[in-house]
Motif scaffolding. Structure first.
Motif, mmCIF file in Angstrom:
data_model
loop_
_atom_site.group_PDB
_atom_site.id
_atom_site.type_symbol
_atom_site.label_atom_id
_atom_site.label_comp_id
_atom_site.label_asym_id
_atom_site.label_seq_id
_atom_site.Cartn_x
_atom_site.Cartn_y
_atom_site.Cartn_z
ATOM 1 N N LEU A 95 0.826 -1.205 0.000
ATOM 2 C CA LEU A 95 0.000 0.000 0.000
ATOM 3 C C LEU A 95 0.862 1.257 0.000
ATOM 4 O O LEU A 95 0.549 2.242 -0.688
ATOM 5 C CB LEU A 95 -0.917 0.005 1.223
ATOM 6 C CG LEU A 95 -2.144 -0.906 1.152
ATOM 7 C CD1 LEU A 95 -2.776 -1.051 2.539
ATOM 8 C CD2 LEU A 95 -3.155 -0.375 0.167
ATOM 9 N N LEU A 98 2.106 1.874 -3.438
ATOM 10 C CA LEU A 98 1.026 2.421 -4.264
ATOM 11 C C LEU A 98 0.804 3.899 -3.979
ATOM 12 O O LEU A 98 0.642 4.703 -4.897
ATOM 13 C CB LEU A 98 -0.274 1.649 -4.018
ATOM 14 C CG LEU A 98 -0.340 0.205 -4.491
ATOM 15 C CD1 LEU A 98 -1.663 -0.427 -4.072
ATOM 16 C CD2 LEU A 98 -0.176 0.115 -6.002
ATOM 17 N N GLN A 102 1.149 7.409 -6.525
ATOM 18 C CA GLN A 102 0.053 8.307 -6.880
ATOM 19 C C GLN A 102 0.517 9.756 -6.747
ATOM 20 O O GLN A 102 1.277 10.087 -5.844
ATOM 21 C CB GLN A 102 -1.148 8.077 -5.960
ATOM 22 C CG GLN A 102 -1.661 6.659 -5.913
ATOM 23 C CD GLN A 102 -2.322 6.214 -7.208
ATOM 24 O OE1 GLN A 102 -2.446 6.979 -8.158
ATOM 25 N NE2 GLN A 102 -2.753 4.972 -7.249
ATOM 26 N N LYS A 107 -6.596 10.621 -4.991
ATOM 27 C CA LYS A 107 -6.410 9.204 -5.276
ATOM 28 C C LYS A 107 -6.065 8.419 -4.014
ATOM 29 O O LYS A 107 -6.338 7.220 -3.931
ATOM 30 C CB LYS A 107 -5.332 9.009 -6.346
ATOM 31 C CG LYS A 107 -5.790 9.379 -7.744
ATOM 32 C CD LYS A 107 -4.760 9.004 -8.786
ATOM 33 C CE LYS A 107 -5.262 9.297 -10.203
ATOM 34 N NZ LYS A 107 -4.284 8.887 -11.243
ATOM 35 N N SER A 108 -5.475 9.077 -3.029
ATOM 36 C CA SER A 108 -5.166 8.399 -1.765
ATOM 37 C C SER A 108 -6.452 7.988 -1.064
ATOM 38 O O SER A 108 -6.560 6.885 -0.527
ATOM 39 C CB SER A 108 -4.348 9.320 -0.857
ATOM 40 O OG SER A 108 -3.143 9.699 -1.472
ATOM 41 N N LEU A 111 -8.017 5.124 -3.033
ATOM 42 C CA LEU A 111 -7.318 3.874 -2.756
ATOM 43 C C LEU A 111 -7.797 3.277 -1.439
ATOM 44 O O LEU A 111 -7.949 2.058 -1.320
ATOM 45 C CB LEU A 111 -5.808 4.114 -2.718
ATOM 46 C CG LEU A 111 -4.934 2.864 -2.599
ATOM 47 C CD1 LEU A 111 -5.071 1.992 -3.843
ATOM 48 C CD2 LEU A 111 -3.464 3.248 -2.387
ATOM 49 N N TYR A 115 -9.318 -0.450 -0.632
ATOM 50 C CA TYR A 115 -8.751 -1.305 0.413
ATOM 51 C C TYR A 115 -9.832 -1.700 1.422
ATOM 52 O O TYR A 115 -9.877 -2.850 1.873
ATOM 53 C CB TYR A 115 -7.603 -0.585 1.120
ATOM 54 C CG TYR A 115 -6.856 -1.466 2.094
ATOM 55 C CD1 TYR A 115 -6.285 -2.672 1.686
ATOM 56 C CD2 TYR A 115 -6.722 -1.106 3.433
ATOM 57 C CE1 TYR A 115 -5.603 -3.489 2.581
ATOM 58 C CE2 TYR A 115 -6.049 -1.914 4.333
ATOM 59 C CZ TYR A 115 -5.486 -3.100 3.900
ATOM 60 O OH TYR A 115 -4.806 -3.908 4.788
ATOM 61 N N PHE A 128 -8.207 -5.936 -5.915
ATOM 62 C CA PHE A 128 -7.656 -4.703 -5.354
ATOM 63 C C PHE A 128 -6.426 -4.260 -6.131
ATOM 64 O O PHE A 128 -6.269 -3.070 -6.456
ATOM 65 C CB PHE A 128 -7.298 -4.895 -3.879
ATOM 66 C CG PHE A 128 -6.550 -3.733 -3.287
ATOM 67 C CD1 PHE A 128 -7.212 -2.568 -2.960
ATOM 68 C CD2 PHE A 128 -5.176 -3.799 -3.098
ATOM 69 C CE1 PHE A 128 -6.518 -1.473 -2.438
ATOM 70 C CE2 PHE A 128 -4.479 -2.724 -2.577
ATOM 71 C CZ PHE A 128 -5.149 -1.554 -2.248
ATOM 72 N N TYR A 131 -7.614 -2.826 -9.505
ATOM 73 C CA TYR A 131 -8.214 -1.500 -9.386
ATOM 74 C C TYR A 131 -7.178 -0.441 -9.037
ATOM 75 O O TYR A 131 -7.273 0.704 -9.490
ATOM 76 C CB TYR A 131 -9.324 -1.506 -8.343
ATOM 77 C CG TYR A 131 -10.578 -2.227 -8.782
ATOM 78 C CD1 TYR A 131 -11.097 -2.047 -10.062
ATOM 79 C CD2 TYR A 131 -11.251 -3.098 -7.932
ATOM 80 C CE1 TYR A 131 -12.228 -2.703 -10.477
ATOM 81 C CE2 TYR A 131 -12.399 -3.764 -8.340
ATOM 82 C CZ TYR A 131 -12.884 -3.564 -9.617
ATOM 83 O OH TYR A 131 -14.013 -4.218 -10.028
ATOM 84 N N SER A 132 -6.187 -0.801 -8.240
ATOM 85 C CA SER A 132 -5.148 0.168 -7.898
ATOM 86 C C SER A 132 -4.313 0.521 -9.127
ATOM 87 O O SER A 132 -3.884 1.669 -9.283
ATOM 88 C CB SER A 132 -4.249 -0.378 -6.784
ATOM 89 O OG SER A 132 -3.527 -1.524 -7.195
ATOM 90 N N LEU A 135 -6.461 2.866 -11.120
ATOM 91 C CA LEU A 135 -6.484 4.165 -10.455
ATOM 92 C C LEU A 135 -5.226 4.965 -10.742
ATOM 93 O O LEU A 135 -5.293 6.183 -10.948
ATOM 94 C CB LEU A 135 -6.645 3.977 -8.946
ATOM 95 C CG LEU A 135 -6.641 5.237 -8.080
ATOM 96 C CD1 LEU A 135 -7.823 6.141 -8.462
ATOM 97 C CD2 LEU A 135 -6.697 4.875 -6.604
ATOM 98 N N GLU A 136 -4.096 4.291 -10.785
ATOM 99 C CA GLU A 136 -2.833 4.986 -11.037
ATOM 100 C C GLU A 136 -2.834 5.668 -12.399
ATOM 101 O O GLU A 136 -2.283 6.751 -12.570
ATOM 102 C CB GLU A 136 -1.669 3.998 -10.937
ATOM 103 C CG GLU A 136 -0.302 4.643 -11.095
ATOM 104 C CD GLU A 136 0.839 3.659 -10.928
ATOM 105 O OE1 GLU A 136 1.996 4.045 -11.158
ATOM 106 O OE2 GLU A 136 0.571 2.485 -10.578
#
Length: 210
Positions: A95, A98, A102, A107-108, A111, A115, A128, A131-132, A135-136
């Protein structure tokens, strides 16, 4: 609704303010000691990037903490995670990586939502991770297009002012283009959509509560 990319200086609080805020979520550090270590490292650093990372970690922890406060079942489940400390530490380290990758503060918080969904067993760890990764690469201003596509069960070219936004979502696997054989003899029927949300796109939207 997310409007777009946050500037670096937008939300860059003083270290004192960040520390005060993190004290409010310090209970999480007993469960996620890796986060506590990261906060100490970021706090001790004079590097601007580390201060930026501290802000992103703050946003993530606040979102996680807020959800725990409002969900006793989730709180109990997170407490049970300490049983497998090795796995928990591996996930927490992932995490942190990740979060450092970002750029936007928003986005935090997003995320954290993914989670939390994983902690609730609404998605798998593999989901997860998927999707992360999405998201990035996601441009936050494209979320409004995803919302339109998801809530109208599809959109036509003329429904959006920014076709490029739809194609970016297409590249991320959040929307798809229906097969051409759904056209009628004279072209697109009244119910035909040029783009429709994928299963991943619908799940992505649901977790974000779009």
């Amino acid at each position: 609704m997310f409007k777009g990319v946050s500037r670096y200086n937008k939300g860059m609080d003083s270290i004192a303010n960040i520390s005060d805020t993190l004290i409010e979520v310090s209970g999480l550090f007993k469960i996620f000691p890796v986060f506590s270590t990261a906060v100490s490292v970021y706090n001790a650093s004079k590097n601007f990037i580390d201060k930026h990372n501290l802000n992103k970690l703050k946003s993530f922890l606040i979102s996680l903490n807020d959800e725990m406060i409002n969900d006793d079942e989730l709180k109990a489940y997170i407490q049970s995670l300490v049983v497998d400390k090795e796995m928990l530490n591996q996930e927490t380290e992932y995490l942190l990586v990740l979060l450092e990758r970002q750029l936007e503060y928003d986005k935090s918080s997003i995320l954290a939502k993914f989670y939390i969904e994983y902690l609730k067993k609404g998605i798998s760890w593999d989901d997860f991770v998927e999707y992360s990764a999405i998201l990035e690469r996601l441009i936050l201003s494209d979320v409004s297009t995803l919302w339109l596509c998801n809530n109208t069960d599809g959109i036509r070219y003329e429904d959006t002012e920014d076709v490029a936004s739809v194609f970016r979502l297409l590249a991320l696997g959040l929307v798809y283009m229906p097969a051409k054989d759904t056209w009628n003899e004279v072209g697109r029927g009244d119910g035909y959509m040029d783009f429709k949300p994928t299963i991943a796109g619908r799940k992505f939207s649901k977790i974000l509560n779009l």
